[in-house]
Structure formats: structure tokens, C-alpha cells
Enzyme design. Structure first.
Site, PDB file in Angstrom:
ATOM      1  N   SER A 155      35.653  40.716  29.394  1.00  0.00           N
ATOM      2  CA  SER A 155      36.772  39.814  28.890  1.00  0.00           C
ATOM      3  C   SER A 155      36.616  39.850  27.390  1.00  0.00           C
ATOM      4  O   SER A 155      36.161  40.788  26.661  1.00  0.00           O
ATOM      5  CB  SER A 155      36.807  38.560  29.480  1.00  0.00           C
ATOM      6  OG  SER A 155      37.840  37.895  29.133  1.00  0.00           O
ATOM      7  N   GLU A 250      46.048  42.182  36.443  1.00  0.00           N
ATOM      8  CA  GLU A 250      45.593  41.090  35.507  1.00  0.00           C
ATOM      9  C   GLU A 250      46.590  41.402  34.204  1.00  0.00           C
ATOM     10  O   GLU A 250      46.748  42.667  34.034  1.00  0.00           O
ATOM     11  CB  GLU A 250      44.243  41.234  34.992  1.00  0.00           C
ATOM     12  CG  GLU A 250      43.677  42.561  34.707  1.00  0.00           C
ATOM     13  CD  GLU A 250      42.312  42.373  34.048  1.00  0.00           C
ATOM     14  OE1 GLU A 250      41.947  41.464  33.289  1.00  0.00           O
ATOM     15  OE2 GLU A 250      41.540  43.139  34.573  1.00  0.00           O
ATOM     16  N   HIS A 280      41.357  39.482  37.071  1.00  0.00           N
ATOM     17  CA  HIS A 280      40.303  39.532  35.937  1.00  0.00           C
ATOM     18  C   HIS A 280      39.002  39.662  36.353  1.00  0.00           C
ATOM     19  O   HIS A 280      38.697  38.527  36.941  1.00  0.00           O
ATOM     20  CB  HIS A 280      40.879  38.621  35.047  1.00  0.00           C
ATOM     21  CG  HIS A 280      40.093  38.587  33.698  1.00  0.00           C
ATOM     22  ND1 HIS A 280      40.268  39.431  32.847  1.00  0.00           N
ATOM     23  CD2 HIS A 280      39.497  37.619  33.045  1.00  0.00           C
ATOM     24  CE1 HIS A 280      39.577  39.312  31.669  1.00  0.00           C
ATOM     25  NE2 HIS A 280      39.039  38.236  31.883  1.00  0.00           N
TER      26      HIS A 280
END
Length: 328
Positions: A155, A250, A280
């Protein structure tokens, strides 16, 4: 792969999170960062408990913090992993990601240093990027050569890793041996995520709007096109071999594709795998998502098998993989 990437258990977990965690994220991203931290920490503990017999050594250098995670059969190793966690620069920590990091350590047999960079809104840009850069430099100061360091992250950690590569190139520093990115965030304006959301529908965990509110805790007061926020990579002959994973469900899947494009155009050997139906950073939730284990096994094989940048001659550049692979 031998595993259905849309298992019933995975689908059920995604649906449950869509009904529970997503509404909470929409509200809490606006104002309650401490509450969000507590909720995410609890979810990570349930979905990714550390394996038994893992050894953890906390560290505070006075400049940055982090923790060493060692596999059960830890032994002297020249190779190691620097891990950079995600969650919008504001939510997670080395502790929340300990289960994921421990599994990566066990699968590769390598020690992992998980950098506990400073979080926003208490510490804004470029605090997190500076801590990651300091950790990478410190590892070399204590004896790890750059060509024996793999950098992995998820991320927002993916953005911090791309920034590290760009800063290494800018300052003439050695690049790491390899890079593994899970659901990397590239566009901090979340423009790519918004467009993906409009095309493909909502993300199971969080909207692009709510994710942007989290990121703005870190970038507030800075323009979106500022260098090190809008990361760019110049063409280079020593960029590390890279693998990128993204979930097909995602909103950051287009960010992953942008990272893949950037790295390829800069001359890197980069493979992108999009795991259909997955959310995610699904690799962090092995108790909920059956596909997490095979995905991490793929990553571990990549990390163990990667060559150091110094061993890849210019003559081999024409053979670089340029894969955009859908795991279905």
C-alpha cells in the site's frame, strides 16, 4: 497455480468486510485516526496472527524505530528483507504487520527488519520517507550490502519504496537486490483509484475518497505534483528486479499497473500479478483468505531466486520480463 483465486471462503470474507469494515473506514477516515488504528490493529491480529516461535527484537536507533523478525531456524545470513508497511501513512505499524512479516521471514529463511516509520498526522511529509531512507542506509552501515537487501512493502509502503529507489538513483546510491510490492499506492491524489472506482465499482475495504482523506494527513500543505509525492523514476541500469501483486477487486489495481509501467520504462525487470477477486493486501489475512498463503509462497520464491543488480549485465536488459499476469 493449483488454487482457485475466487474461493467461497475468500468471497465470504470480502463480502463481510464490505458490510462491516468499509462503512467504519468511511466514517473514521474523516476524524478519528486513533480509533482507526485500534480497529485495524485488532483486525490484523485476527486475520494475521504471528506464527508460533517467531523471534522479535524491538529497536530504537534514536533516529528511527523498527523491529527485527527472525524465522524459527534463524541462522547467520548475508541476505535480509527490509519491510515497509502501508495503511495511508497514518494507521498501521511494524506490530500490526508482524504476522505478515513473520510469514515472509519463515518462507524465505531471511531475517526481516520492519521499519516503524513515523505516522501522520503527528508527523507529516517527508517524515515517513526520511525514516525509510534512514533505515536502508543504517542496514548498510551495520554490514548488509545493498545487493543483499530485498525491500518489500504494501500500500503506502509501496509509494515509500518507489521513492527510495528514486532517491537512490538521484544520489548515486546502490539499489537493493530486489523489490516486492503488494497493492502499491502510486498516485497520492487518488485520481487513479477514483477512476477505477467509477469504472469497476466500490472497493471492499475503503472508497477512494476515504483513502485520500487518510493520505492527506501525511501530505497536507503539499501540492500533489511535488517531487517525492508524484514519484518519477529516471531510466537506470541498476534498478532491482521487482514483483508486484494486486487484488482484482481493489481500487488500487490501476496504481499497481502504473508502478509496473514506471519500472518497465525506467529499465527494470518487473512482473505484475493481478489476483482476480482479491481485496487490498489480501496476503495479510491468511486466516480469512485462502489465497494469501499461495501468494506469499510465490513472493518468497521470487525473493529467494532474485539476482543482485550488480550481477545483471547490460547485455541481458533485452531479456527483461514485461509481464502483466492475471492469476485466475
Amino acid at each position: 497455480m493449483g488454487v482457485s483465486q475466487n474461493s467461497l471462503r475468500s468471497g465470504a470474507a470480502t463480502a463481510a468486510l464490505r458490510r462491516t469494515l468499509r462503512p467504519l473506514n468511511e466514517v473514521l477516515s474523516s476524524f478519528q485516526v486513533p480509533v482507526s488504528r485500534a480497529l485495524v490493529a485488532a483486525a490484523m491480529l485476527v486475520g494475521s496472527p504471528p506464527p508460533y516461535r517467531v523471534r522479535v527484537d524491538r529497536l530504537n536507533t534514536g533516529t528511527f524505530r523498527g523491529e527485527w523478525v527472525y524465522p524459527p531456524d534463524a541462522r547467520a545470513s548475508r541476505q535480509m528483507i527490509l519491510y515497509v508497511h502501508g495503511s495511508g501513512y497514518a494507521i498501521c505499524s511494524a506490530r500490526t504487520h508482524r504476522g505478515l512479516v513473520a510469514r515472509l521471514s519463515r518462507l524465505t529463511g531471511m531475517p526481516v527488519f520492519s521499519v516503524d516509520y513515523r505516522l501522520a498526522p503527528e508527523h507529516r511529509f517527508p517524515a515517513a520517507a526520511d525514516d525509510v531512507e534512514a533505515a536502508y542506509s543504517w542496514l548498510q552501515d551495520i554490514g548488509y550490502r545493498a545487493e543483499n537487501i530485498t525491500v518489500a512493502g504494501d500500500s503506502a509502503g509501496g509509494h515509500l519504496i518507489l521513492d527510495l529507489l528514486a532517491e537512490n538513483a538521484r544520489h548515486g546510491r546502490r539499489q537493493p537486490r530486489a523489490v516486492f510490492l503488494m497493492s502499491p499506492l502510486v498516485d497520492l491524489s487518488l485520481g487513479l483509484a477514483r477512476r477505477r472506482e467509477q469504472r469497476a465499482g466500490p472497493d471492499p475495504l475503503i472508497s477512494a475518497r476515504a483513502a485520500h482523506r487518510l493520505v492527506r494527513n501525511y501530505t497536507r500543505g503539499q501540492p500533489d505534483d511535488l517531487a517525492r509525492i508524484a514519484v518519477t523514476l529516471d531510466r537506470s541500469d541498476d534498478l532491482p528486479r521487482t514483483m508486484i501483486h494486486a487484488g482484482g477487486a481493489e481500487v488500487l489495481v490501476d496504481d499497481a499497473r502504473e508502478a509496473h509501467r514506471m519500472l518497465i520504462e525506467a529499465g527494470a525487470d518487473c512482473e505484475l500479478q493481478v489476483w482476480l477477486g482479491q481485496m487490498h493486501v489480501f496476503q495479510a489475512l491468511p486466516t480469512l483468505i485462502p489465497e494469501a498463503a499461495p501468494a506469499l509462497a510465490v513472493a518468497a520464491d521470487f525473493i529467494v531466486g532474485s539476482e543482485a543488480p550488480a550481477s545483471r549485465g547490460a547485455g541481458r536488459r533485452r531479456d527483461r520480463h514485461r509481464t502483466d499476469q492475471v492469476i485466475a
